[in-house]
Design an enzyme around this catalytic site. Structure first.
Site, mmCIF file in Angstrom:
data_model
loop_
_atom_site.group_PDB
_atom_site.id
_atom_site.type_symbol
_atom_site.label_atom_id
_atom_site.label_comp_id
_atom_site.label_asym_id
_atom_site.label_seq_id
_atom_site.Cartn_x
_atom_site.Cartn_y
_atom_site.Cartn_z
ATOM 1 N N ARG A 131 24.896 28.159 29.856
ATOM 2 C CA ARG A 131 24.675 28.966 28.650
ATOM 3 C C ARG A 131 25.118 28.176 27.433
ATOM 4 N NH1 ARG A 131 22.773 31.915 24.974
ATOM 5 N NH2 ARG A 131 23.700 33.928 24.434
ATOM 6 N N GLN A 145 33.838 38.893 29.922
ATOM 7 C CA GLN A 145 33.858 38.335 28.572
ATOM 8 C C GLN A 145 32.984 37.090 28.477
ATOM 9 O OE1 GLN A 145 35.396 40.927 26.407
ATOM 10 N NE2 GLN A 145 35.555 38.978 25.375
ATOM 11 N N ILE A 146 33.099 36.223 29.467
ATOM 12 C CA ILE A 146 32.320 34.985 29.468
ATOM 13 C C ILE A 146 30.834 35.285 29.516
ATOM 14 C CG2 ILE A 146 31.759 32.922 30.843
ATOM 15 C CD1 ILE A 146 34.812 32.859 31.565
ATOM 16 N N GLY A 193 27.163 40.344 27.157
ATOM 17 C CA GLY A 193 26.348 41.508 27.503
ATOM 18 C C GLY A 193 25.796 41.461 28.913
ATOM 19 N N GLU A 217 45.127 50.911 49.422
ATOM 20 C CA GLU A 217 46.249 50.559 50.301
ATOM 21 C C GLU A 217 47.565 50.389 49.545
ATOM 22 O OE1 GLU A 217 45.652 47.731 53.392
ATOM 23 O OE2 GLU A 217 43.563 48.309 53.671
ATOM 24 N N THR A 265 49.046 51.429 45.427
ATOM 25 C CA THR A 265 48.873 50.971 44.050
ATOM 26 C C THR A 265 49.858 49.854 43.714
ATOM 27 O OG1 THR A 265 50.469 52.566 43.196
ATOM 28 C CG2 THR A 265 48.159 53.295 43.336
ATOM 29 N N SER A 266 49.640 49.247 42.575
ATOM 30 C CA SER A 266 50.562 48.201 42.112
ATOM 31 C C SER A 266 51.979 48.747 41.984
ATOM 32 C CB SER A 266 50.087 47.633 40.774
ATOM 33 O OG SER A 266 48.879 46.920 40.942
#
Length: 139
Positions: free
Chosen positions: A25, A93-94, A97, A120, A122-123
């Site tokens: 790109r 982001q990279i 759209g 399994e 949560t954080s």
């Protein structure tokens, strides 16, 4: 450890697709990967993939040896799943759209990454497991 392994694969997928896209790109007459903002996102994804992979391998090695591995598995799951969310966010982001177009793997990675953070345990649960292994009292 299964979730950590899936997260490692997701991070690597985000990295591979981002590097390929950033190499083809173009913006302002050169590939977007030549811009530091994009290059640094890819570099951070690479470091996260390596760190998550090594944490997961360490937990698996302990398990294979029949040694205690609960803390290491929690650390691998915590780090890898949160790194997967970061990688998916940065890959989106990279891609700009195109990151939201259902035909791109990046859009699926973003949805899948959140499931890995929650599934399994949560954080927050992983942090409880780790903090208790440090000898801290339960809250």
């Amino acid at each position: 450890m299964a979730i950590a392994s899936l997260a490692v694969g997701l991070i690597q997928g985000c990295l591979d697709h981002s590097v390929a896209y950033a190499g083809q790109r173009e913006a302002f007459g050169k590939p977007i990967g030549a811009h530091q903002a994009i290059a640094f996102k890819c570099a951070d994804m690479s470091v996260d993939a390596d760190a998550a992979r090594l944490l997961t391998y360490r937990a698996a090695r302990l398990r294979d040896r029949g040694q205690p591995f609960t803390r290491e598995a929690a650390a691998a799951k915590l780090f890898a799943s949160e790194a997967a969310m970061r990688a998916a966010r940065e890959a989106t982001q990279i891609f700009g759209g195109y990151g939201f177009v259902d035909e791109t793997p990046v859009s699926r990675f973003y949805r899948d990454a959140k499931v890995l953070e929650i599934g399994e345990g949560t954080s927050e649960i992983q942090r409880i497991v780790i903090s208790r292994s440090l000898g801290l009292p339960p809250s």
